[in-house]
Design an enzyme around this catalytic site. Structure first.
Site, mmCIF file in Angstrom:
data_model
loop_
_atom_site.group_PDB
_atom_site.id
_atom_site.type_symbol
_atom_site.label_atom_id
_atom_site.label_comp_id
_atom_site.label_asym_id
_atom_site.label_seq_id
_atom_site.Cartn_x
_atom_site.Cartn_y
_atom_site.Cartn_z
ATOM 1 N N LEU A 13 11.141 -32.114 0.177
ATOM 2 C CA LEU A 13 11.301 -33.353 -0.578
ATOM 3 C C LEU A 13 12.768 -33.730 -0.706
ATOM 4 O O LEU A 13 13.128 -34.908 -0.622
ATOM 5 C CB LEU A 13 10.653 -33.221 -1.959
ATOM 6 C CG LEU A 13 9.159 -32.896 -1.975
ATOM 7 C CD1 LEU A 13 8.602 -32.997 -3.382
ATOM 8 C CD2 LEU A 13 8.378 -33.795 -1.030
ATOM 9 N N ASP A 36 23.393 -23.802 5.106
ATOM 10 C CA ASP A 36 23.723 -25.067 5.758
ATOM 11 C C ASP A 36 22.507 -25.985 5.708
ATOM 12 O O ASP A 36 21.365 -25.519 5.757
ATOM 13 C CB ASP A 36 24.145 -24.804 7.206
ATOM 14 C CG ASP A 36 24.478 -26.074 7.964
ATOM 15 O OD1 ASP A 36 25.426 -26.769 7.570
ATOM 16 O OD2 ASP A 36 23.763 -26.383 8.942
ATOM 17 N N ASP A 50 23.407 -20.877 -6.333
ATOM 18 C CA ASP A 50 22.153 -20.340 -6.852
ATOM 19 C C ASP A 50 21.928 -20.897 -8.250
ATOM 20 O O ASP A 50 22.773 -20.747 -9.142
ATOM 21 C CB ASP A 50 22.216 -18.813 -6.900
ATOM 22 C CG ASP A 50 20.867 -18.168 -7.206
ATOM 23 O OD1 ASP A 50 19.991 -18.862 -7.757
ATOM 24 O OD2 ASP A 50 20.705 -16.975 -6.902
ATOM 25 N N ILE A 73 11.368 -22.651 -6.667
ATOM 26 C CA ILE A 73 10.265 -22.204 -5.818
ATOM 27 C C ILE A 73 9.147 -23.229 -5.962
ATOM 28 O O ILE A 73 8.735 -23.554 -7.073
ATOM 29 C CB ILE A 73 9.782 -20.812 -6.239
ATOM 30 C CG1 ILE A 73 10.880 -19.770 -5.987
ATOM 31 C CG2 ILE A 73 8.501 -20.430 -5.491
ATOM 32 C CD1 ILE A 73 10.557 -18.407 -6.541
ATOM 33 N N HIS A 112 0.836 -29.312 -11.984
ATOM 34 C CA HIS A 112 0.390 -27.973 -12.342
ATOM 35 C C HIS A 112 0.765 -27.583 -13.771
ATOM 36 O O HIS A 112 0.285 -26.573 -14.278
ATOM 37 C CB HIS A 112 0.893 -26.963 -11.320
ATOM 38 C CG HIS A 112 0.389 -27.254 -9.940
ATOM 39 N ND1 HIS A 112 -0.957 -27.165 -9.620
ATOM 40 C CD2 HIS A 112 1.014 -27.700 -8.823
ATOM 41 C CE1 HIS A 112 -1.130 -27.521 -8.354
ATOM 42 N NE2 HIS A 112 0.051 -27.857 -7.857
ATOM 43 N N TYR A 135 3.822 -20.844 -11.906
ATOM 44 C CA TYR A 135 4.560 -22.011 -11.435
ATOM 45 C C TYR A 135 4.373 -23.186 -12.396
ATOM 46 O O TYR A 135 5.333 -23.847 -12.805
ATOM 47 C CB TYR A 135 4.075 -22.382 -10.029
ATOM 48 C CG TYR A 135 4.602 -23.680 -9.490
ATOM 49 C CD1 TYR A 135 5.918 -23.801 -9.049
ATOM 50 C CD2 TYR A 135 3.779 -24.809 -9.403
ATOM 51 C CE1 TYR A 135 6.401 -25.007 -8.546
ATOM 52 C CE2 TYR A 135 4.253 -26.010 -8.902
ATOM 53 C CZ TYR A 135 5.565 -26.098 -8.472
ATOM 54 O OH TYR A 135 6.042 -27.292 -7.981
#
Length: 278
Positions: A13, A36, A50, A73, A112, A135
Site C-alpha cells: 500500500l 532500499d 525501525d 506487520i 480487524h 493484529y
C-alpha cells in the site's frame, strides 16, 4: 505543506501512496526497515529505520506537518512480533508527533479491530472494539492511543479502518474491496480536511455490498468511486457458496475470525502482490 512523513513505504500500500503524497508537500520523507525502496520521486527522501525505536522516529518527524502511518506487520503474527512493530511502533509515532508538534497522524487501521462482528450487522464507526486477532487487537490499541493523544495532547488523528485494499480474489471482497484509487483519495481527504480531531472512517470503495456505514465520517469529503460489483458475476460463478455456519464467511474479519491466534491469515485471502514499481 512543507514536509510529510510516510511510514511503511516499502509495503504494497505504501508503494501506491508515495507518488501522490510527494505532490502534496515540498519534502516527502519515506521510511521502512528495508535497505532500499528503489528509485525515489524528485522531492522524496528515504530513511531506513525501525518503528520500535523511538529516537529515530522523533528525528524523522522533526519539522513535519503530518505523518501517514502505514508501517506495521500487515497480517496476524505471534504476539512477540506484533508487540514491537504494531503496538510499540504506534506509540512511538504518536509520541514523536507530540514531541515535534506534528498536527495530525493519518493511520492505517483495519476492519480487524471490529472483525468479530457478523456481516449481517451494518456496523458504523462508533461500535465498540471487537478484534479478531492479535493484529486486530493492536489496531484497537492504536485507535485508543489516537483518541488519548487527541483528548490529552491535541494531536489530531484519522484512523482508516481498511477492509481489503487488494485485488478482488474472493467473494468477501465484493463488499470489502478498497481500490488503490479510492485508497489514495481517502488518504488525501484525511490530510486536507481542515479539522478532524479524532476520527474513525472505514476504508472501503463504493461497493453495492459494503457491510459498513461511513455516514459519521462524511465530513472528511471521502466519496469513493469504484465498485466491486463489476467482479461479482465472475467471482460468484467460480467460487464455492459461502457457509452461514462458518465464522470466516459470516464475520467482518473473514478468515481472521477463525485462525488460531498468532497464525497467518493472509494466505487464505488470495492476495496478489501487485506493488507499484518506481
Amino acid at each position: 505543506m512543507k514536509k510529510l512523513v510516510l511510514t511503511g513505504a516499502a509495503g504494497r500500500l505504501g508503494s501506491y501512496l508515495r507518488e501522490p503524497l510527494s505532490k502534496l508537500c515540498d519534502e516527502l520523507v519515506t521510511t521502512d526497515r528495508a535497505a532500499d525502496i528503489g528509485k525515489l520521486y524528485p522531492n522524496e527522501r528515504y530513511v531506513q529505520a525501525d518503528l520500535a525505536d523511538l529516537a529515530p522516529m522523533v528525528d524523522l518527524l522533526q519539522g513535519a506537518d503530518m505523518v501517514v502511518h502505514f508501517g506495521a506487520i500487515g497480517d496476524e503474527a505471534p504476539w512477540d512480533q506484533i508487540l514491537p512493530s504494531n503496538i510499540v511502533g504506534a506509540y512511538n509515532i504518536w509520541e514523536a508527533a507530540y514531541q515535534n508538534k506534528v498536527r495530525r497522524v493519518v493511520y492505517a487501521s483495519s476492519i480487524h479491530a471490529v472483525g468479530m462482528y457478523p456481516k449481517n450487522q451494518f456496523i458504523g464507526t462508533d461500535v465498540p472494539h471487537r478484534p479478531d486477532t492479535f493484529y486486530g487487537l493492536a489496531k484497537c490499541f492504536a485507535e485508543d492511543l489516537a483518541s488519548l493523544y487527541w483528548e490529552k495532547r491535541g494531536v489530531e488523528s484519522v484512523c482508516m479502518r481498511i477492509l481489503s485494499a487488494a485485488n478482488v480474489g474472493n467473494p468477501r471482497a465484493l463488499g470489502s474491496w478498497l481500490s488503490y484509487d479510492d485508497l489514495i483519495h481517502l488518504v488525501e481527504r484525511s490530510i486536507d480536511t481542515p479539522v478532524t480531531g479524532f476520527t474513525i472512517v472505514y476504508g472501503v470503495s463504493n461497493n453495492d455490498r459494503a457491510p459498513v456505514d461511513n455516514a459519521k465520517a462524511h465530513y472528511l469529503g471521502y466519496r469513493p468511486k469504484d465498485n466491486a460489483e463489476q467482479f461479482a458475476a465472475q467471482m460468484l460463478a467460480t467460487s464455492a457458496p459461502l457457509n452461514p455456519q462458518d465464522l470466516s464467511d459470516m464475520c467482518h474479519g473473514g478468515p481472521f475470525a477463525t485462525i488460531p491466534l498468532g497464525e497467518s491469515a493472509a494466505s487464505k485471502l488470495n492476495i496478489v502482490d501487485d506493488s507499484k514499481k518506481t
